[in-house]
Design a protein around this motif. Sequence first.
Motif, short mmCIF file in Angstrom:
data_model
loop_
_atom_site.label_atom_id
_atom_site.label_comp_id
_atom_site.label_asym_id
_atom_site.label_seq_id
_atom_site.Cartn_x
_atom_site.Cartn_y
_atom_site.Cartn_z
N HIS A 487 2.58 25.00 25.04
CA HIS A 487 3.33 26.14 25.54
C HIS A 487 2.38 27.06 26.32
O HIS A 487 1.29 27.41 25.85
CB HIS A 487 3.97 26.92 24.39
N SER A 492 6.70 28.63 28.64
CA SER A 492 7.17 27.36 29.20
C SER A 492 6.57 26.18 28.44
O SER A 492 5.41 26.22 28.02
CB SER A 492 6.78 27.26 30.69
N GLU A 493 7.38 25.13 28.28
CA GLU A 493 6.88 23.92 27.62
C GLU A 493 6.12 23.06 28.62
O GLU A 493 6.59 22.84 29.74
CB GLU A 493 8.04 23.14 27.01
#
Length: 536
Positions: A487, A492-493
């Motif tokens: 992350h 955001s991944e």
Amino acid sequence: MTGAVTEAVAERRVLVLYSLGPDTMSNWQRLLHDGMYDELGKRGAAAMPVIHEERLDAIRVGADAATAGMAPYLRSKYARVKFDLVVTEGQVAAMFLGEHPDLFPGARRFYVNYGHTGWQPPDGTPIAVHPDFDRAVGIVARTAPDVRHLVVIGDSSPRVQRWITAIRAAAARHAGELTFEYWTGEDFDQVARKLSTLDRHSALLLLAAGLNDKAGRLDPHDMAHRIAAASPVPVFTHLDSLVLPGMVGGYVVSGEGIGRVIARILVDARTDDIPLQRYVFDAPTVARFKLRNLPPEAKLLNRPDSVWERYRWQIVSGITLIVLQGALISALVVALRDRRRTLAALNDERDHLEERVQRRTLELRTANTQLEQLATTDPLTGIANRRKMTEQIVAEQERARRFGHPVSVLMVDIDFFKRINDTFGHDTGDHAIVAVANLLAESLRVIDTAARFGGEEFVVLLPETEEAVAAVAAERLRAAAAALRLHSEDGSEVTLTISIGVASAIAGDTPSTLLMRADQALYRAKQEGRDRVVRF
């Protein structure tokens, strides 16, 4: 041996006929000899007969070739020797002697450890050893309670099929704990591919069998080495000669115990108090798979030495010196009462000086340790750096040349790493490097080494591993990396993949040439689309 015995004892001669070859070619034979000669050593020279030994070498040439022409050879060689008794070890030697009742007339015959053949000797004294598969299966459930699925690996030979029949009977008694699967018709490449599909709730029970590969048939010892290197789950066995680095062990038939039984037979002593099966485990592998509830009587191999075992004589010497020093000081105090104040001042100064010397010595050792760690450790990931890896490759190549063992390396690179940095920032890029480093370190065996070579590039050293097995391990690492999820600072991944080049050492290699071939394989992996493993 014969020079130390009396003339009366020297007239008593015995013959031991082994099924396998010399100690250098058979781990089983080495354990057998260790137990036999340790037990004989307890008896003293006065009880020792003259011992003759013959080996059929069935492990190298097969049973038929090993026994062909052996009877005339033994009859001729020992035509003038009168044996008191003859002892066989293993099925090949037992069946050979049973088929030749005319050999060694008048000698008592003992048949040891033939029980797994389903054959009974026609004469003499039988001492059969039947593997206890109920305990061999039960120890899996006891030490690895998270395991729910046990895969039994063997071959299609009659001997192994009899073992599997016994395992099926034991499986019925463990039906509430384990499910069973049997792999007996595959070659090594097929087994290696199926190993990658096992999850953490699985374990293996490896029988003393042989599998085929492209170069021919693997003997049980070589197969155990390869299975241990390729398996992501714990590998149990039923024979102590197969408890190698990377193998868990289990409830096994003891080669050392059988050797002790043979020694007792040679000196006409009782044999019924020698345990022929016991619990044996490889300590580093037990720790790697976090096994627990080991039986208190279990033997642990390759266990790290304790401080007392490693520095016993230094500790004893130090304590002795301290005691002598105290005694000397006490004697001086008693003898020189009129100089008590001077001695007290001298003692105080000495104590202060020793304290300063010890403090400075400790500071120097700590500084040297820190310098060594800084010089050989990557500061970002905590794993080895380029210098440490180069030293390890030199050492493993030298060992490989000396003992003829294979050694392989993996060149690992994070795909599209610049894109991760540019999109999510350098902190996320550093997190990706650390995540891959942790994945490599946690997925390796105790004898393997992972290092960061620079940037997003890593190298993994796999001793005693052929290129095909290294490719299986590399594929497992690639799949694990694809499952990582990071992350970024904005939540955001981030996903990532790795490409891996595989190469094995060849004669005349230097660390540079070995790494160059692995790098070329990595370059091909990048050119062919990344997220893949390519062998040189």
